[in-house]
Design a protein around this motif. Structure first.
Motif, PDB file in Angstrom:
ATOM      1  N   UNK A 187       0.813  -1.220   0.000  1.00 55.76           N
ATOM      2  CA  UNK A 187       0.000   0.000   0.000  1.00 55.76           C
ATOM      3  C   UNK A 187       0.846   1.270   0.000  1.00 55.76           C
ATOM      4  N   UNK A 188       2.132   1.140   0.308  1.00 54.69           N
ATOM      5  CA  UNK A 188       3.023   2.314   0.296  1.00 54.69           C
ATOM      6  C   UNK A 188       4.381   1.909  -0.281  1.00 54.69           C
ATOM      7  N   UNK A 189       4.344   1.263  -1.434  1.00 56.75           N
ATOM      8  CA  UNK A 189       5.545   0.684  -2.037  1.00 56.75           C
ATOM      9  C   UNK A 189       6.630   1.723  -2.271  1.00 56.75           C
ATOM     10  N   UNK A 190       6.236   2.951  -2.568  1.00 58.61           N
ATOM     11  CA  UNK A 190       7.221   3.986  -2.827  1.00 58.61           C
ATOM     12  C   UNK A 190       7.849   4.567  -1.565  1.00 58.61           C
ATOM     13  N   UNK A 191       7.289   4.245  -0.409  1.00 58.10           N
ATOM     14  CA  UNK A 191       7.781   4.812   0.852  1.00 58.10           C
ATOM     15  C   UNK A 191       8.192   3.735   1.856  1.00 58.10           C
ATOM     16  N   UNK A 192       8.580   2.570   1.376  1.00 54.35           N
ATOM     17  CA  UNK A 192       8.915   1.468   2.279  1.00 54.35           C
ATOM     18  C   UNK A 192      10.102   1.819   3.175  1.00 54.35           C
ATOM     19  N   UNK A 193      11.140   2.390   2.606  1.00 56.34           N
ATOM     20  CA  UNK A 193      12.326   2.727   3.403  1.00 56.34           C
ATOM     21  C   UNK A 193      11.995   3.721   4.500  1.00 56.34           C
ATOM     22  N   UNK A 194      11.173   4.706   4.194  1.00 59.53           N
ATOM     23  CA  UNK A 194      10.785   5.697   5.192  1.00 59.53           C
ATOM     24  C   UNK A 194       9.940   5.057   6.295  1.00 59.53           C
TER      25      UNK A 194
END
Length: 262
Positions: A187-194
Motif C-alpha cells: 500500500x506504500x511501495x514507494x515509501x517502504x524505506x521511510x
C-alpha cells in the motif's frame, strides 16, 4: 568362597544395581527436559503481536503455508490462535497469535506467551497507519479511522507489548529476538524505506523512541531487534505478488538465522 568374600560380592552387586537404577531414573527424569529442549531448538515458539486489524493472522497463514477464510479475517479473532510451520529439513516454528482486541482473552494470551511459557522470538506487526479499522467487539458495521489515529493506536498497543517483552527478556538466560514487521507494504511501495525508518531504533520518531526505551530496559545483549517490511496481498490479488514473495523470503531467512536453523 568364604563368607567375607561372598558379602563383598553381594555388596558390590547391590551397589552396581543401585547405580544402574539411579542412572536409569536420572535418565528418565531428564528425558522430558531434553525432549523439550530439542523441540524448542527445532521448533521455537514465536509470539505474533499487534493491534486489531493489523494483519497478524494473514501474515502467519503465509508463514505457515495455510489459509483462513476471508470472513474470519474480517471479524478478527478473540482467542489466541496457534499455527505450526514445518520444513522438509525437520525444522520450523510454533506461532502463537495474540488477539488484538483489548479484551480479557488478549491479556490472558499476552500473559501466556511472555510469562507462562515464554517465547523464543516475537513478530510484532505494524502497518504504517494502514491497519483495517474495526468496531469494538460485539458491534457490527463498517468502521473508520484516520491514518494518524491508527498510528497512535499502534503506539499505544506497542507500549503494552514492549513492557511485557522487556520483563520477559531480563528473566531469560538466553537472548530473545524481536522482528518488527511493517506489513501492508504494497500500500506504500514507494515509501517502504521511510516506513521502516519510522519503526527503527535510533530514528528519533515516536515509535523509534519507544523501541530505544525497550532496548534500554531489556539490555542489548538480551534482545536483538530487526525491522523488516512485509506485504501479504489478498490471494486473488495479482499486483505486487513479486514484491510480496521477495519480502516473505527475506523475513523467513532472518527468522531462520535468529533461531539457528541456518
Amino acid at each position: 568362597m568364604n563368607r567375607s568374600a561372598s558379602r563383598r560380592t553381594t555388596a558390590v552387586t547391590t551397589a552396581s544395581g543401585a547405580l544402574i537404577a539411579s542412572g536409569a531414573l536420572q535418565a528418565l527424569t531428564s528425558a522430558p527436559h531434553r525432549l523439550a529442549h530439542l523441540l524448542r531448538h527445532r521448533f521455537p515458539l514465536v509470539a505474533v503481536t499487534g493491534m486489531t486489524g493489523i494483519g497478524k493472522t494473514r501474515l502467519v497463514d503465509k508463514l505457515a503455508r495455510r489459509a483462513t477464510a476471508d470472513d474470519a479475517m474480517d471479524a478478527g479473532s478473540a482467542v489466541m490462535e496457534r499455527r505450526t510451520r514445518r520444513t522438509a529439513r525437520g525444522r520450523g516454528f510454533r506461532f502463537r497469535v495474540v488477539p488484538g482486541d483489548n479484551a480479557a482473552t488478549r491479556l490472558s494470551a499476552l500473559d501466556a506467551v511472555f510469562h507462562d511459557e515464554p517465547v523464543d522470538g516475537v513478530l510484532h506487526v505494524v502497518a504504517n497507519g494502514h491497519a483495517t479499522p474495526r468496531r469494538a467487539a460485539g458491534t457490527s458495521g463498517a468502521a473508520a479511522a484516520t491514518r494518524d489515529a491508527q498510528l497512535a493506536a499502534e503506539l499505544a498497543d506497542w507500549a503494552i507489548t514492549a513492557h511485557l517483552l522487556a520483563a520477559m527478556a531480563v528473566r531469560r538466560t538466553r537472548p530473545v529476538w524481536l522482528i518488527i514487521v511493517v506489513t501492508k507494504a504494497d500500500l506504500f511501495e514507494g515509501d517502504i524505506e521511510e516506513a521502516v525508518r519510522y519503526y527503527s531504533p535510533g530514528s528519533g520518531t515516536p515509535f523509534g523512541d519507544k523501541v530505544d526505551e525497550l532496548r534500554s530496559l531489556a539490555g542489548g545483549a538480551r534482545l536483538s531487534i530487526d525491522v523488516l517490511p512485509m506485504a501479504v496481498p489478498l490471494e486473488n490479488s495479482k499486483p505486487n505478488r513479486q514484491l510480496a514473495d521477495k519480502l516473505l523470503t527475506r523475513l523467513e531467512r532472518r527468522m531462520a538465522q535468529l533461531s539457528g536453523h541456518i
